[in-house]
Motif scaffolding. Structure first.
Motif, PDB file in Angstrom:
ATOM      1  N   UNK A 100      87.085 -15.612  22.936  1.00 58.29           N
ATOM      2  CA  UNK A 100      88.111 -15.581  21.896  1.00 58.29           C
ATOM      3  C   UNK A 100      88.253 -16.950  21.234  1.00 58.29           C
ATOM      4  N   UNK A 101      88.219 -18.011  22.036  1.00 55.42           N
ATOM      5  CA  UNK A 101      88.325 -19.366  21.494  1.00 55.42           C
ATOM      6  C   UNK A 101      87.124 -19.686  20.603  1.00 55.42           C
ATOM      7  N   UNK A 102      85.950 -19.267  21.031  1.00 54.90           N
ATOM      8  CA  UNK A 102      84.743 -19.508  20.234  1.00 54.90           C
ATOM      9  C   UNK A 102      84.818 -18.737  18.913  1.00 54.90           C
ATOM     10  N   UNK A 103      85.304 -17.507  18.969  1.00 56.63           N
ATOM     11  CA  UNK A 103      85.442 -16.697  17.756  1.00 56.63           C
ATOM     12  C   UNK A 103      86.456 -17.332  16.803  1.00 56.63           C
ATOM     13  N   UNK A 104      87.547 -17.829  17.347  1.00 57.91           N
ATOM     14  CA  UNK A 104      88.575 -18.487  16.529  1.00 57.91           C
ATOM     15  C   UNK A 104      88.025 -19.760  15.891  1.00 57.91           C
ATOM     16  N   UNK A 105      87.263 -20.527  16.644  1.00 56.80           N
ATOM     17  CA  UNK A 105      86.660 -21.749  16.109  1.00 56.80           C
ATOM     18  C   UNK A 105      85.680 -21.422  14.984  1.00 56.80           C
ATOM     19  N   UNK A 106      84.912 -20.368  15.164  1.00 58.79           N
ATOM     20  CA  UNK A 106      83.956 -19.941  14.133  1.00 58.79           C
ATOM     21  C   UNK A 106      84.701 -19.480  12.877  1.00 58.79           C
TER      22      UNK A 106
END
Length: 125
Positions: A100-106
């Motif tokens: 989820x954090x990676x998706x938000x950063x992207x």
């Protein structure tokens, strides 16, 4: 300390379910052993995934030499199973949060990129 126990005793090396009171056996065999260090090593060993998996399926406990002794109770097997399930659940939650954090950063990166494109398109050059 744990490496020393694994080298010296088959029960540790082979990750066998340990006999109740194994700490007393250790102290009898290794009189100079620091109790606090020993307890920490035992905690690490008995909390390891490998040991919990062995306990989950075990029927017999073993002494330091690897000699079979008392039976493993259903309660102890269940406890090992619960510990494993909790670990797997925590790991799954951690991975989900990471994803989820990676998706938000992207998403944030893409928004920033889009803003820069718009800014360059409408800026007075």
């Amino acid at each position: 300390m744990l490496k020393q126990l694994q080298q010296q005793f088959p029960a540790f090396r082979d990750c066998l379910p340990l006999a109740i009171g194994i700490d007393k056996q250790l102290l009898a065999r290794m009189p100079g052993l620091d109790r606090k260090t020993m307890r920490a090593a035992l905690g690490i060993h008995t909390g390891s995934m490998r040991y919990l998996r062995a306990m989950e399926k075990a029927t017999v406990r073993y002494d330091l030499d690897g000699t079979a002794g008392a039976e493993v109770t259903d309660t102890h097997r269940s406890h090992a199973k619960e510990q494993l399930q909790q670990r797997f659940k925590k790991e799954a939650e951690r991975k989900k949060a990471e994803k989820a954090a990676a998706a938000e950063a992207e998403a944030a990166r893409l928004r920033q990129e889009k803003l820069q494109q718009l800014a360059s398109k409408f800026s007075r050059g």
